[in-house]
Enzyme design. Structure first.
Site, mmCIF file in Angstrom:
data_model
loop_
_atom_site.group_PDB
_atom_site.id
_atom_site.type_symbol
_atom_site.label_atom_id
_atom_site.label_comp_id
_atom_site.label_asym_id
_atom_site.label_seq_id
_atom_site.Cartn_x
_atom_site.Cartn_y
_atom_site.Cartn_z
ATOM 1 N N ARG A 142 0.980 -1.291 0.028
ATOM 2 C CA ARG A 142 -0.154 -0.148 -0.003
ATOM 3 C C ARG A 142 0.791 1.156 0.033
ATOM 4 O O ARG A 142 2.240 1.105 0.481
ATOM 5 C CB ARG A 142 -0.961 0.021 1.398
ATOM 6 N N LYS A 160 -8.439 -2.466 1.112
ATOM 7 C CA LYS A 160 -8.590 -1.447 2.335
ATOM 8 C C LYS A 160 -9.434 -0.208 2.003
ATOM 9 O O LYS A 160 -9.844 0.526 2.849
ATOM 10 C CB LYS A 160 -6.965 -1.096 2.526
ATOM 11 N N HIS A 177 -10.952 -3.695 12.978
ATOM 12 C CA HIS A 177 -9.834 -4.568 12.253
ATOM 13 C C HIS A 177 -9.555 -5.547 13.090
ATOM 14 O O HIS A 177 -8.573 -5.686 13.884
ATOM 15 C CB HIS A 177 -8.428 -3.566 12.212
ATOM 16 N N SER A 187 0.310 -6.622 12.326
ATOM 17 C CA SER A 187 1.155 -7.744 11.791
ATOM 18 C C SER A 187 2.087 -8.289 12.431
ATOM 19 O O SER A 187 2.813 -7.743 13.017
ATOM 20 C CB SER A 187 1.860 -7.046 10.352
ATOM 21 N N LYS A 206 -2.434 -12.996 14.543
ATOM 22 C CA LYS A 206 -3.813 -12.798 14.579
ATOM 23 C C LYS A 206 -4.540 -13.720 13.596
ATOM 24 O O LYS A 206 -5.607 -14.384 14.044
ATOM 25 C CB LYS A 206 -4.338 -11.312 14.085
ATOM 26 N N THR A 207 -4.075 -14.273 12.493
ATOM 27 C CA THR A 207 -4.421 -15.147 11.385
ATOM 28 C C THR A 207 -4.345 -16.602 12.161
ATOM 29 O O THR A 207 -4.969 -17.307 11.933
ATOM 30 C CB THR A 207 -3.979 -14.817 10.168
ATOM 31 N N ASP A 214 -9.928 -10.839 9.419
ATOM 32 C CA ASP A 214 -9.404 -9.335 9.063
ATOM 33 C C ASP A 214 -10.235 -8.267 9.489
ATOM 34 O O ASP A 214 -9.894 -7.239 10.101
ATOM 35 C CB ASP A 214 -8.543 -9.193 7.779
ATOM 36 N N ARG A 239 1.434 -12.498 -1.294
ATOM 37 C CA ARG A 239 0.150 -12.620 -0.711
ATOM 38 C C ARG A 239 -0.447 -13.579 -1.579
ATOM 39 O O ARG A 239 -0.193 -13.843 -2.734
ATOM 40 C CB ARG A 239 -0.645 -11.204 -0.792
#
Length: 564
Positions: A88, A231, A251, A270, A274-275, A289, A354
């Protein structure tokens, strides 16, 4: 004399040109129907371009391979590339300053102002570029699994890769829903292959990612990184849900117990897990997410997942690894030119490799991704490279508000030349790059909902223990998973607690399956003086970072942070 046998069939390429491609054109064009007026009014030259609306995945594969240099990986996923930009561009993000939203936006370095005239110039520039393309792709889908709060999103772009990406990331409509889709609530014009004019007022480079809340439109110029669209949709939901619907956008990842139906929200930046931690074989995944905590329960905003691929393996993350198949997109991933096998350890293009895939590719995903029950637990994840924070702490409501606003984690040394100390990162609401309203507004809504539904909140450190980075070690994943299990089973809610000074955190004295000395940094560290130095150092960083929000919160929240 050898007689060569004549091939009894037409080659696939010729067959496609004289039959399949013409058929594709007819079918896709027929889907436009009553929406034709929308494109004409927007400025599209319908006599020159061919619109492909909600094209089949196989057709998007064919176009991406034929026109964009994409290839099919050995697992069946499409490998494509985003060009110069592989992440991004937050410094090029703009929000249009206009009367309907100007009093709600948190203006500053995250939300930089753009005037309406400049937006109109860039919008026309994007449409002019799209008019030069032979193929223009349209994808109509939804953001938000709860029909009461969802919005209709239309993506218009020039790359099949981008169309397939949003096909995976938005919620895909049924054929009946597509026929009655009507006018979109939000439209993205993605002309990322074409640069912005950097001499236009307000432009800082040839890249521009801008949102106009009055027109409910987004324009992308000068970047082909697909994550900008994802996003962008989240930013719009981060604005609309609190302002229009009165709901809390977050988020976070979320899962639900298969037996008890208890919902857990995971906040984290990141690298905090979390994932990984929300993917639990004993629980259903709601999403990885972006979510909304509504009056009725919790729902996922997205229809897919956008997972990091760096060092991915079937052993470490089997759910993600196995989701990389036909229909998925691998983005900027290096592959073997003979076998077409992806090399997830190769970061020569970017570390930000990704994969985007529909959420139903995850075996234990809850479809539809909505739960009509309130959260029972909130887990705030941090990766503390200073080795100060305990592996798990039970937070008071005031501490929950404090740590939500602080949004702390840390980057480890070695990421840049000359960096010898851990680098603290404070990302308010665990989503600073996507924040639209003032952080205090989200924090206030979170506190109200936690109090109303009696939600327990936990701070879980997946980072270093027994010492800081370089002397200690990262908390083993098996212990972190045991801690998460202890939260879900109710064991930690019933445990005995002791106070961890300076940060005033409540830490359990024991949890079966976790070494007791690991739970308290003062017992885990052998260098007691070194620990106290790191505690004072990190506490000072917290106080400095939180100063930005002090005047906007109650005194009890200010006092919930570390105190010397």
């Amino acid at each position: 004399m050898v007689i060569h046998q004549i091939t009894p069939y037409v080659t696939p390429h010729i067959h496609h040109k004289i039959y399949a491609q013409a058929f594709d054109s007819e079918v896709i064009a027929s889907l436009i129907g009553k929406e034709l007026e929308f494109y004409s009014q927007a400025g599209f030259d319908m006599d020159k371009i061919q619109l492909k609306r909600n094209a089949p995945v196989s057709l998007l594969y064919e176009d991406a391979i034929r026109n964009e240099g994409a290839i099919i990986s050995s697992s069946g996923a499409l490998i494509n590339f985003s060009g110069k930009k592989t992440g991004r561009s937050p410094k090029d993000k703009r929000i249009v300053y206009e009367e309907t939203s100007k009093d709600d936006i948190w203006w500053g370095p995250v939300n930089i102002k753009m005037d309406e005239h400049t937006f109109e110039i860039n919008r026309e520039r994007a449409i002019d570029y799209l008019n030069t393309r032979d193929n223009v792709y349209v994808f109509d889908g939804y953001a938000g699994w709860d029909p009461k709060y969802r919005i209709k999103v239309r993506v218009i772009c020039a790359r099949a890769y981008h169309a397939l990406f949003m096909n995976n990331m938005l919620i895909r409509p049924t054929d009946e829903e597509l026929l009655d889709f009507g006018e979109p609530d939000f439209t993205i014009y993605n002309a990322g292959q074409f640069p912005a004019n950097r001499f236009t007022k307000g432009m800082s480079s040839t890249t521009s990612v801008e949102i106009n809340f009055k027109r409910m439109e987004m324009v992308i110029l000068g970047t082909e990184y697909a994550g900008e669209m994802k996003k962008g949709v989240f930013s719009v939901m981060h604005y609309l849900q609190p302002v229009k619907f009165g709901q809390l956008s977050l988020h976070s990842s979320a899962n639900v117990g298969a037996e008890k139906g208890d919902v857990t929200l995971f906040f984290g930046l990141s690298g905090t897990g979390k994932t990984t931690l929300s993917a639990d074989p004993n629980r259903q995944l709601i999403g990885d997410d972006e979510h909304v905590w509504s009056d009725e329960g919790v729902f996922n905003i997205e229809g897919g997942c956008y997972a990091k691929c760096i060092n991915l393996s079937a052993e470490k993350e089997p759910e993600i690894y196995n989701a990389i198949r036909f229909g998925s997109i691998l983005e900027n991933v290096v592959y073997d030119i003979v076998s077409r096998k992806p090399d997830y350890d190769d970061i020569s293009i970017t570390e930000n490799t990704r994969c985007a895939y529909p959420i139903e590719f995850i075996p234990n995903a809850r479809i539809p991704c909505v739960v009509q029950s309130q959260p029972k637990n909130i887990i705030m994840l941090t990766c503390d490279a200073f080795g100060v924070l305990p592996p798990v702490s039970k937070l008071s409501p005031e501490q929950a508000s404090y740590h939500f606003l602080a949004g702390y984690t840390s980057k480890t040394p070695g990421t840049e030349d000359g960096v010898l100390e851990p680098i603290p990162t404070f990302s308010t609401c665990y989503s600073a790059p996507f924040i639209v309203l003032h952080p205090g507004r989200y924090a206030e809504m979170l506190a109200e909902r936690m109090a109303k539904h009696d939600v327990d909140c936990w701070l879980v450190n997946t980072g270093w223990t027994s010492g800081k980075y370089g002397t200690g070690s990262r908390c083993p994943l098996k212990y972190t998973r045991r801690i998460i299990d202890g939260i879900h089973s109710g064991e930690l809610a019933k445990a005995e607690y002791e106070n961890f000074g300076t940060f005033n955190l409540s830490i359990p004295t024991a949890l079966e399956g976790v070494p007791p000395e690991l739970l308290n940094p003062r017992k885990a560290w052998t260098n007691k003086e070194g620990l106290e130095r790191e505690i004072r150092k990190l506490a000072g960083m917290f106080q400095k970072a939180f100063a930005l929000y002090e005047k906007d919160v109650e005194e009890k929240v200010r006092l919930a942070g570390p105190q010397f």
